[in-house]
Write a protein that holds these residues in place. Structure first.
Motif, short mmCIF file in Angstrom:
data_model
loop_
_atom_site.label_atom_id
_atom_site.label_comp_id
_atom_site.label_asym_id
_atom_site.label_seq_id
_atom_site.Cartn_x
_atom_site.Cartn_y
_atom_site.Cartn_z
N ILE A 93 15.15 18.72 -44.04
CA ILE A 93 15.77 17.36 -42.75
C ILE A 93 16.22 18.47 -41.64
CG2 ILE A 93 18.34 17.44 -43.96
CD1 ILE A 93 17.34 17.84 -47.00
N HIS A 94 16.28 17.44 -40.71
CA HIS A 94 16.70 18.22 -39.61
C HIS A 94 18.38 18.07 -39.49
CE1 HIS A 94 13.28 17.59 -38.09
NE2 HIS A 94 12.65 16.44 -38.41
N ARG A 95 19.37 19.15 -38.61
CA ARG A 95 20.34 18.59 -39.09
C ARG A 95 21.00 19.19 -37.31
NH1 ARG A 95 21.63 18.97 -44.26
NH2 ARG A 95 20.54 20.22 -46.15
N PRO A 96 20.53 19.24 -36.84
CA PRO A 96 22.07 19.20 -35.42
C PRO A 96 22.84 19.68 -35.66
CG PRO A 96 21.21 17.32 -35.59
CD PRO A 96 20.94 17.06 -36.65
N THR B 236 28.97 24.27 -34.90
CA THR B 236 29.78 24.39 -36.18
C THR B 236 30.48 25.54 -35.39
OG1 THR B 236 27.65 26.51 -35.67
CG2 THR B 236 27.82 25.29 -37.99
N THR B 237 30.60 26.11 -33.69
CA THR B 237 31.54 27.00 -33.52
C THR B 237 31.46 26.84 -32.18
OG1 THR B 237 30.21 28.81 -33.18
CG2 THR B 237 31.34 29.07 -34.97
N ALA B 238 32.54 26.93 -31.32
CA ALA B 238 32.80 26.80 -30.34
C ALA B 238 32.03 27.75 -29.50
CB ALA B 238 33.78 27.59 -29.69
N GLY B 239 31.24 28.47 -29.83
CA GLY B 239 30.41 29.80 -29.06
C GLY B 239 29.41 28.99 -29.29
N VAL B 240 28.57 28.65 -30.24
CA VAL B 240 27.80 27.83 -29.98
C VAL B 240 28.07 26.48 -29.34
CG1 VAL B 240 25.70 26.33 -32.16
CG2 VAL B 240 26.93 28.37 -32.35
N ARG B 241 28.82 25.68 -29.40
CA ARG B 241 28.61 24.65 -28.99
C ARG B 241 28.53 24.48 -27.24
NH1 ARG B 241 32.18 23.35 -32.73
NH2 ARG B 241 34.10 23.83 -31.15
N SER B 242 29.02 26.00 -26.82
CA SER B 242 29.17 26.09 -25.70
C SER B 242 27.86 26.73 -24.90
CB SER B 242 30.12 27.61 -24.83
OG SER B 242 29.73 28.28 -25.80
N MET B 243 27.01 27.13 -25.35
CA MET B 243 25.69 27.82 -25.21
C MET B 243 25.03 26.61 -25.34
SD MET B 243 25.22 30.99 -28.06
CE MET B 243 23.82 31.06 -27.33
#
Length: 321
Positions: free
Chosen positions: A4-7, A12-19
């Motif tokens: 199951i691909h889970r983009p 999930t978090t602001a930190g991950v999104r910024s990375m």
């Protein structure tokens, strides 16, 4: 077992999104327009562009200081003259507001990049971008006048000149005159793909540049055309342009992307007055989240390929970034 691909894991978090963010918008991508007028101690809000002002040269210096302190690297200077005539002679008058403002800004904030709009529409009694032959703008006789305007801006200290007139051959004419007079380091940021757009209404009020008859569709581009934009950009590059502008931006992001993919020069998108005014009007009615909408819009322009964004939102945007 199927995978199951889970983009969503990378959201999930602001930190991950910024990375993993693909497109970055910073103050360094922005250019802030200034409107300079005759006089001293003049700072009058422009009703069609709330939050922007008519500024005398001394007050333009204060705006330039604020812009540079905010981390914005450049201003684009437009002028309203003390007098108008059929030829637009005040456009190259060294005592006119643009020349005086450029001189003062470069003395006060030498690190700030000063770009000047080169056109005749604000300076002519008829409001068109060149000399007239009857009711037709006469291309070739206009070129020496535009080159004279560019030269006057360079003499005042401009780092870049930005021809917005859409006359054929004007980049070559300016490059020749600038080089001949010892200004080979002055760049040309050309309005290469400038469309005959309804989005310019508030600017024409702000710059007092509406044509007194007809319109500008005989020299600005047809909004239906895209291949023609690539031709215009290619010609301006051949003539010596250093940066090319697509104007307007929001309804022409496909053009920004095509130009970015086709050519190696930096691409600027002009987030024009109508685009700005619509956001301000909607925000005043409480219909939108202005901060989120502005950052989303400017990020979209960057994502489309704009290296530089000319925008009236610049000072607000850097606070929100």
């Amino acid at each position: 077992m199927s995978i199951i691909h889970r983009p969503r894991r990378l959201r999930t978090t602001a930190g991950v999104r910024s990375m993993v963010r693909e497109t970055v918008l910073t103050a360094a991508n922005l250019v802030y327009p200034l409107f300079v007028v005759p006089g001293t101690k003049v700072k009058k809000e422009i009703s069609s562009l709330p939050g922007n002002f008519h500024l005398s040269p001394d007050m333009a210096v204060e705006a330039a200081r604020e812009t540079f302190a905010a981390g914005i690297p450049a201003v684009l200077v437009f002028g309203l003259p003390e007098y108008k005539d059929e030829r637009g002679a005040s456009a190259w008058d060294m005592k006119s507001p643009v020349q005086q403002a450029v001189l003062a800004i470069k003395q006060a904030v030498p690190e700030l990049v000063v770009i000047t709009d080169v056109c005749l529409c604000q300076y002519t009694t008829h409001g068109h971008c060149g000399l007239l032959n009857g009711h037709k703008v006469d291309n070739d006789p206009t070129l020496p006048l535009l080159a004279e305007v560019a030269l006057s801006h360079a003499k005042a200290g401009a780092d870049m000149v930005a021809p917005s007139d859409m006359m054929d051959g004007r980049v070559a004419a300016m490059r020749k005159v600038l080089d001949h007079n010892g200004f080979s380091d002055v760049s040309i940021m050309s309005y290469a793909a400038k469309y005959a757009s309804a989005y310019y209404g508030p600017f024409r009020d702000a710059a007092d540049s509406a044509p007194q008859f007809g319109d500008r569709r005989a020299y600005q581009m047809d909004p239906a055309n895209s291949r023609e934009a690539l031709k215009e950009v290619a010609l301006d590059i051949e003539e010596g342009a250093d940066i090319v502008i697509v104007k307007p931006a929001l309804a022409y992001l496909d053009i920004v992307r095509q130009v970015k993919d086709e050519f190696l020069l930096p691409v600027a998108a002009y987030n024009v007055s109508g685009e700005y005014a619509m956001v301000k009007a909607a925000a005043a009615q409480g219909l939108i989240d202005e901060q989120r909408l502005v950052i989303e819009t400017l990020t979209g322009m960057r994502r489309a390929g704009a290296d530089i964004i000319i925008t009236y939102h610049a000072l607000d945007a850097v606070k929100w970034l």
